[in-house]
Design a protein around this motif. Sequence first.
Motif, PDB file in Angstrom:
ATOM      1  N   HIS A   1       0.793  -1.225   0.000  1.00 28.61           N
ATOM      2  CA  HIS A   1       0.000   0.000   0.000  1.00 28.61           C
ATOM      3  C   HIS A   1       0.831   1.283   0.000  1.00 28.61           C
ATOM      4  N   VAL A   2       2.141   1.168   0.154  1.00 31.12           N
ATOM      5  CA  VAL A   2       3.021   2.338   0.085  1.00 31.12           C
ATOM      6  C   VAL A   2       4.055   2.154  -1.023  1.00 31.12           C
ATOM      7  N   PHE A   3       4.887   1.147  -0.903  1.00 28.03           N
ATOM      8  CA  PHE A   3       5.976   0.978  -1.865  1.00 28.03           C
ATOM      9  C   PHE A   3       5.463   0.728  -3.285  1.00 28.03           C
ATOM     10  N   ALA A   4       4.552  -0.227  -3.435  1.00 30.73           N
ATOM     11  CA  ALA A   4       4.083  -0.593  -4.775  1.00 30.73           C
ATOM     12  C   ALA A   4       3.363   0.557  -5.483  1.00 30.73           C
ATOM     13  N   PRO A   5       2.354   1.182  -4.878  1.00 31.42           N
ATOM     14  CA  PRO A   5       1.669   2.263  -5.608  1.00 31.42           C
ATOM     15  C   PRO A   5       2.539   3.494  -5.850  1.00 31.42           C
ATOM     16  N   ALA A   6       3.573   3.675  -5.030  1.00 30.83           N
ATOM     17  CA  ALA A   6       4.478   4.809  -5.247  1.00 30.83           C
ATOM     18  C   ALA A   6       5.521   4.514  -6.321  1.00 30.83           C
ATOM     19  N   GLY A   7       5.598   3.270  -6.776  1.00 33.92           N
ATOM     20  CA  GLY A   7       6.601   2.903  -7.775  1.00 33.92           C
ATOM     21  C   GLY A   7       7.989   2.733  -7.196  1.00 33.92           C
ATOM     22  N   MET A   8       8.062   2.355  -5.913  1.00 34.09           N
ATOM     23  CA  MET A   8       9.355   2.191  -5.234  1.00 34.09           C
ATOM     24  C   MET A   8       9.837   0.747  -5.408  1.00 34.09           C
ATOM     25  N   THR A   9      10.390   0.475  -6.589  1.00 35.93           N
ATOM     26  CA  THR A   9      10.695  -0.903  -6.976  1.00 35.93           C
ATOM     27  C   THR A   9      11.933  -1.475  -6.294  1.00 35.93           C
ATOM     28  N   ARG A  10      12.780  -0.635  -5.727  1.00 31.95           N
ATOM     29  CA  ARG A  10      14.007  -1.115  -5.084  1.00 31.95           C
ATOM     30  C   ARG A  10      13.979  -0.890  -3.564  1.00 31.95           C
ATOM     31  N   THR A  11      12.793  -0.675  -3.031  1.00 35.15           N
ATOM     32  CA  THR A  11      12.633  -0.396  -1.603  1.00 35.15           C
ATOM     33  C   THR A  11      12.007  -1.594  -0.911  1.00 35.15           C
ATOM     34  N   ASP A  12      12.543  -1.944   0.268  1.00 34.76           N
ATOM     35  CA  ASP A  12      11.998  -3.081   1.007  1.00 34.76           C
ATOM     36  C   ASP A  12      12.532  -3.044   2.432  1.00 34.76           C
ATOM     37  N   PHE A  13      12.042  -3.965   3.245  1.00 32.27           N
ATOM     38  CA  PHE A  13      12.588  -4.198   4.576  1.00 32.27           C
ATOM     39  C   PHE A  13      13.548  -5.378   4.469  1.00 32.27           C
ATOM     40  N   TYR A  14      14.815  -5.137   4.751  1.00 25.67           N
ATOM     41  CA  TYR A  14      15.818  -6.185   4.655  1.00 25.67           C
ATOM     42  C   TYR A  14      16.310  -6.559   6.048  1.00 25.67           C
ATOM     43  N   SER A  15      16.550  -7.838   6.224  1.00 29.28           N
ATOM     44  CA  SER A  15      17.113  -8.320   7.478  1.00 29.28           C
ATOM     45  C   SER A  15      18.629  -8.211   7.435  1.00 29.28           C
ATOM     46  N   ARG A  16      19.242  -8.352   8.584  1.00 32.56           N
ATOM     47  CA  ARG A  16      20.703  -8.324   8.629  1.00 32.56           C
ATOM     48  C   ARG A  16      21.316  -9.374   7.704  1.00 32.56           C
ATOM     49  N   PRO A  17      20.852 -10.635   7.681  1.00 25.80           N
ATOM     50  CA  PRO A  17      21.431 -11.607   6.744  1.00 25.80           C
ATOM     51  C   PRO A  17      21.257 -11.189   5.281  1.00 25.80           C
ATOM     52  N   GLN A  18      20.134 -10.576   4.949  1.00 21.52           N
ATOM     53  CA  GLN A  18      19.928 -10.142   3.566  1.00 21.52           C
ATOM     54  C   GLN A  18      20.875  -9.010   3.189  1.00 21.52           C
ATOM     55  N   VAL A  19      21.152  -8.102   4.128  1.00 18.79           N
ATOM     56  CA  VAL A  19      22.101  -7.021   3.865  1.00 18.79           C
ATOM     57  C   VAL A  19      23.485  -7.601   3.598  1.00 18.79           C
ATOM     58  N   LEU A  20      23.867  -8.575   4.375  1.00 14.78           N
ATOM     59  CA  LEU A  20      25.178  -9.198   4.206  1.00 14.78           C
ATOM     60  C   LEU A  20      25.315  -9.899   2.860  1.00 14.78           C
ATOM     61  N   ALA A  21      24.193 -10.414   2.337  1.00 19.12           N
ATOM     62  CA  ALA A  21      24.242 -11.226   1.124  1.00 19.12           C
ATOM     63  C   ALA A  21      24.014 -10.428  -0.149  1.00 19.12           C
ATOM     64  N   ASN A  22      23.619  -9.166  -0.044  1.00 16.04           N
ATOM     65  CA  ASN A  22      23.193  -8.400  -1.212  1.00 16.04           C
ATOM     66  C   ASN A  22      24.181  -7.278  -1.503  1.00 16.04           C
TER      67      ASN A  22
END
Length: 383
Positions: free
Chosen positions: A220-241
């Motif tokens: 309801h916020v990211f998708a309709p705003a067109g924020m295609t590279r925005t998300d909630f990332y966990s610490r393991p995801q930050v380390l891997a990306n």
Amino acid sequence: MTRPTTRRTVLGALGAASLASTTLMITPGAANAAPPKDLRRRGAYDRFVAQRAAQDAFSGTVLIAHHGQPVLARSHGMANKDQSNPNRSDTVFWLASITKTFTALAIAQLAQLGRLAFHDTVGAHIDGFPTEVASTVTVHQLLTHTSGVGRPAVGGGTPPGLDWNSFDEVMDGTLTLLRQTPLQFAPGTRYAYSNDGFFLLGAIVARAAGQSYFDYIRQHVFAPAGMTRTDFYSRPQVLANNAIARPYWTQRDGTRADFATSPYAPFSTGPAGGAYSTVTDLLAFAGALTTGKLLNPAFVDLITSGKQALPPSQLPSQAEFYGYGYLNAILNNRRILGHSGSGPGAANRLDIYPDLNWVSIVLSNYDTTIDPIVELERELITR
């Protein structure tokens, strides 16, 4: 350590610093007047940011846009020093407290639908809190940091929650701690910035929407705003990306360490500060917010207008207020709304000038202050 930067330094001593960095230029439409040269490529703002980067006082990306069109985007420093991966215009940064603008927007969306009200108490939506919280603390007070909810600041030692390994555990574990924490003051009697208060707002979003807070914000916020590279990332995801900038926090001896690899880094900072984004996605968010794409314009005015007077900050202004998850400042008789975001290895600012059609975004993976950069931007736009 870099010497403190004075206002005179910001506005006058703009040396010929190196501009060897990533640049993106998009020419505004013909109907729009050309932006001031000081805000364009190689102008005063661009040179000053480069100077800060050359002093190792800034690492990140800045973007300035007019009428929704980027005038200047410039990146400096490294997203990952170990891999010699530079920051770029599409690098994803930890937003920290800019996340609160999304949480507040979600509350307003649900209020617009009649699923909650700003005068609702915590107990109307969340079970298990003692009466002093459940029957007295309101959504309005949580949004304006006047609720008294929150754990007191602590000194050294290991913070709680480092063993949480999912977003559900982060939300449930934080709520468990808050249910056991007495109010710091009588609700509505004073202002005290509270990350815990926004965790509680995130739980209210989830209950009112009937889905997880994180999924609600994505849909309801990211998708309709067109924020295609925005998300909630966990610490393991930050380390891997590798697309995500590693936060580099300043240690006591002045050296910087990779916060993402620290044993004290939490799994997520949730509704108070857990989102990651890019400068272009935040520009899309600013446009969607101010044009009523995400929320009825009357509710946009409601959440972005000042509610709680704030004491003077490091940035000069004629007045500064906190709204519903949005900071408000007046400088040179011009209104600026948005939010800052800071933490170990992060220093960010989203500034929206609604009556001038400017947006400025600074995202950094250093925790060195960006106030001198923001101050110059504000002076150049509002003068």
